[in-house]
Scaffold this motif. Structure first.
Motif, PDB file in Angstrom:
ATOM      1  N   TYR A 429     -11.379  14.078 -18.334  1.00  0.00           N
ATOM      2  CA  TYR A 429     -13.070  13.622 -18.472  1.00  0.00           C
ATOM      3  C   TYR A 429     -13.778  14.312 -18.176  1.00  0.00           C
ATOM      4  CZ  TYR A 429      -9.373   9.495 -17.908  1.00  0.00           C
ATOM      5  OH  TYR A 429      -8.740   8.538 -18.342  1.00  0.00           O
ATOM      6  N   SER A 430     -14.563  14.062 -19.395  1.00  0.00           N
ATOM      7  CA  SER A 430     -16.105  15.199 -19.358  1.00  0.00           C
ATOM      8  C   SER A 430     -16.728  14.852 -19.368  1.00  0.00           C
ATOM      9  CB  SER A 430     -15.516  16.305 -20.431  1.00  0.00           C
ATOM     10  OG  SER A 430     -15.509  16.100 -21.613  1.00  0.00           O
ATOM     11  N   ASP A 465     -13.049  15.595 -13.112  1.00  0.00           N
ATOM     12  CA  ASP A 465     -11.612  15.116 -13.714  1.00  0.00           C
ATOM     13  C   ASP A 465     -10.804  14.200 -12.437  1.00  0.00           C
ATOM     14  OD1 ASP A 465      -9.898  14.584 -16.743  1.00  0.00           O
ATOM     15  OD2 ASP A 465      -8.169  16.035 -14.869  1.00  0.00           O
ATOM     16  N   ALA A 466     -10.684  15.561 -11.724  1.00  0.00           N
ATOM     17  CA  ALA A 466      -9.388  14.801 -10.742  1.00  0.00           C
ATOM     18  C   ALA A 466      -9.674  14.065  -9.661  1.00  0.00           C
ATOM     19  CB  ALA A 466      -9.601  16.354  -9.697  1.00  0.00           C
ATOM     20  N   PHE A 467     -11.056  13.389  -9.708  1.00  0.00           N
ATOM     21  CA  PHE A 467     -12.204  12.747  -9.102  1.00  0.00           C
ATOM     22  C   PHE A 467     -11.730  11.317  -9.530  1.00  0.00           C
ATOM     23  CE2 PHE A 467     -15.652   9.382  -8.120  1.00  0.00           C
ATOM     24  CZ  PHE A 467     -15.273   9.529  -6.640  1.00  0.00           C
ATOM     25  N   ARG A 469      -9.430  10.491 -12.203  1.00  0.00           N
ATOM     26  CA  ARG A 469      -7.944  10.207 -12.132  1.00  0.00           C
ATOM     27  C   ARG A 469      -7.689   9.592 -10.535  1.00  0.00           C
ATOM     28  NH1 ARG A 469      -5.298  12.142 -16.440  1.00  0.00           N
ATOM     29  NH2 ARG A 469      -6.608  13.451 -17.388  1.00  0.00           N
ATOM     30  N   ALA A 470      -8.125   9.503  -9.841  1.00  0.00           N
ATOM     31  CA  ALA A 470      -7.641   9.529  -8.431  1.00  0.00           C
ATOM     32  C   ALA A 470      -8.627   8.579  -7.658  1.00  0.00           C
ATOM     33  CB  ALA A 470      -7.628  10.647  -7.321  1.00  0.00           C
ATOM     34  N   ASN A 471      -9.896   7.865  -8.452  1.00  0.00           N
ATOM     35  CA  ASN A 471     -10.752   6.767  -7.915  1.00  0.00           C
ATOM     36  C   ASN A 471     -10.783   5.972  -9.200  1.00  0.00           C
ATOM     37  OD1 ASN A 471     -11.637   7.846  -5.402  1.00  0.00           O
ATOM     38  ND2 ASN A 471     -11.725   9.745  -6.535  1.00  0.00           N
ATOM     39  N   THR A 472      -9.927   5.916 -10.253  1.00  0.00           N
ATOM     40  CA  THR A 472      -9.809   4.984 -11.149  1.00  0.00           C
ATOM     41  C   THR A 472      -9.906   3.566 -10.392  1.00  0.00           C
ATOM     42  OG1 THR A 472      -9.746   6.068 -12.815  1.00  0.00           O
ATOM     43  CG2 THR A 472      -8.830   3.988 -13.502  1.00  0.00           C
TER      44      THR A 472
END
Length: 543
Positions: A429-430, A465-467, A469-472
């Motif tokens: 996610y960029s 990107d990690a944020f 994925r973890a906060n969608t």
């Protein structure tokens, strides 16, 4: 075809500019005609296969894969060519991989009804990498980190020729460029296409950066700028163009050599002169002032333009330089001499579609710096500095021209939405949409004000990107909505060059060149900026 697929695959995975140049030069040396010419056309965006459209490719998946499963796969991968290349069912006993030239020439001769069958047959015969490259070839927009100019630089490296020689004849050539390669390999004379009003490679400027920034190879001490050595002029927020009129042919080129004459017929009609101007393409307000860049955007990237659009968004060129005066090429003269000729030239052009870029007096460096930071109009980005004794040289020669832009605007915004990127970023996610706080019905809510997809390092990209994925918290096709409230979220410090009204955006505002300046992991989302901050900036700009 396989060699072309391998080239694209390696270009995507090669981050360095010089590495990409070496890969392309090696391919041009090894691949035969006309394959390498068609590959070059695909890379530069000059190869067109009219009957192969994304909708047709999606249609080929019908019956080969469950529609819902394909939609989910496409949503996850984020790129049509990559998705189809991965999920296309392998076929045993497929025929040999055809040459790239066979594919291109067969498709260009095929009817629209024949194209799907041909495409499906080739997809059956290729491996995953080959299928990806083939589909990128069909749909265009390779997204491999290679610009058309970089490809031309690779040609120059391959053939030992100056890239400016290639650019000067480029618009008279077409895929598969066999005469071009014959010249590059010293098997023939340089092609001499019969093209009137050709593009002439532009001269570019280096940023003027204080010498204290030692990590910047282009850094220079501003104290070297004196009235005796340099001329100064305003740097307007439009697009750099070249307007060439010779022997009845009239063309407008961008700085990269793209012909955009079709989008500005009102300007072309006024090019009643013999010569070539270098300047800034702008739109004029009813009161005669320069309109914001957003107004120019209404005219860009259009195949046709209506009479109403020309009336409501009248374009004009503010001339910076003169490259050809009548029949004489004056690029070898000094800027002082060209400026004198330009002033006379503009007087002879009896049209309000052209005017002269005014010079900015250089008295002291401090006063010039003040002018840079507080220009007389919001559509001015800073100042340009040009040595009086500089010839017009293609490329970015050192020590001759500088751009001294005003400092960017900064705003703290909250990350709201994210979308996957393309090419090597298709797994991350960029692309990030961010917003600021505004009051609605007695409570604060976030309203989107911009989108950015660069300005961060690879490591920061992984963290963002990690944020995501973890906060969608919700999904809208390929877009993810993330947690963003007064207690939880990520604050992004966003830099941008300007701001303008925009009815197309929910906030009513549009940013110019937004990019992520830094990630404020330390800052609470409740302390991000408010819409009133941007409204105040608009008021300062007189909007």
């Amino acid at each position: 075809m396989q060699a072309f697929a391998d080239l694209l695959d390696r270009l995507v995975l090669t981050p360095s500019r010089n590495g990409k140049l070496r890969l392309m030069a090696a391919y041009f040396a090894a691949a035969p005609d006309p394959d390498r010419g068609y590959a070059l056309g695909a890379i530069t965006g000059d190869l067109d296969i009219p009957n192969a459209k994304p909708a047709m490719i999606r249609g080929l998946m019908d019956g080969r894969m469950d529609a819902e499963l394909f939609a989910l796969s496409y949503d996850y991968v984020g790129d049509l060519a990559e998705t189809v290349s991965l999920v296309w069912p392998d076929t045993r006993g497929a025929n040999r991989t055809p040459p790239l030239s066979d594919i291109v020439e067969t498709l260009n001769e095929a009817t629209r009804a024949e194209t799907p069958r041909l495409v499906a047959g080739w997809l059956d015969g290729l491996d995953a990498t080959g299928r990806w490259a083939f589909l990128k070839l069909l749909t265009g927009g390779l997204r491999i980190g290679v610009s058309a100019r970089l490809a031309k630089l690779a040609l120059g490296e391959f053939g030992g020729k100056d890239v400016t020689e290639i650019e000067e004849i480029w618009h008279g050539l077409a895929p598969p460029y066999e005469s071009l390669f014959a010249w590059l390999e010293d098997r023939a004379e340089r092609p001499s296409p019969d093209i009137a009003a050709p593009f002439r490679p532009v001269m570019l400027a280096h940023p003027l950066v204080p010498k204290a920034d030692r990590d910047n190879p282009d850094a220079v001490d501003p104290a070297l700028i004196t009235a005796e050595a340099f001329a100064a002029e305003w740097k307007y927020d439009g697009i750099r163009v070249q307007a060439s009129a010779e022997h009845g042919t009239r063309r407008i080129y961008t700085r990269t050599g793209d012909d955009i004459s079709h989008a500005f017929p009102d300007v072309v009609a006024a090019m009643d002169y013999e010569g070539t101007l270098d300047g800034e393409l702008l739109v004029r307000n009813p009161d005669g002032t320069v309109a914001p860049f957003n107004a120019l955007q209404q005219r860009l990237n259009r195949k046709t333009v209506s009479k109403k659009q020309m009336e409501t968004h009248p374009a004009f060129i503010r001339a910076y330089d003169l490259l050809v005066d009548g029949k004489r090429d004056v690029r070898g003269l000094t800027f002082r001499e060209r400026r004198e000729r330009l002033e006379h030239f503009i007087l002879t052009v009896e049209s309000d579609r052209f005017d002269l870029s005014p010079l900015v007096p250089i008295t002291t460096l401090a006063k010039l710096d003040d002018a840079r930071l507080d220009p007389p109009a919001p559509e001015i980005e800073g100042v340009m500095l040009k040595r009086w004794d500089s010839a017009y040289l293609a490329g970015r020669p050192k020590g001759l021209w500088y751009k001294w832009k005003r400092d960017p605007y900064l705003v703290d915004a909250v990350l709201m939405y994210a979308q996957r990127g393309h090419g090597k970023r298709s797994s991350f996610y960029s692309d990030f949409t961010f917003g600021v706080w505004r009051e609605k019905d007695g409570a604060d809510e976030l309203t989107p004000v911009g989108k950015a997809y660069f300005g961060f390092t690879d490591e920061e990209l992984k963290q963002l990107d990690a944020f995501v994925r973890a906060n969608t918290i919700d999904r809208f096709g390929p877009v993810r909505s993330v947690t963003a409230n007064k207690e939880t979220g990520v604050v992004l410090e966003v830099a941008f060059e300007g701001l303008q009204r925009s009815p197309r955006h929910k906030s009513g505002l549009a940013m110019r060149f937004p990019r992520i300046n830094r990630i404020r992991w330390d800052k609470p989302t409740a302390e991000a900026d408010r819409i009133e901050t941007l409204e105040a900036l608009l008021a300062e700009q007189g909007q």
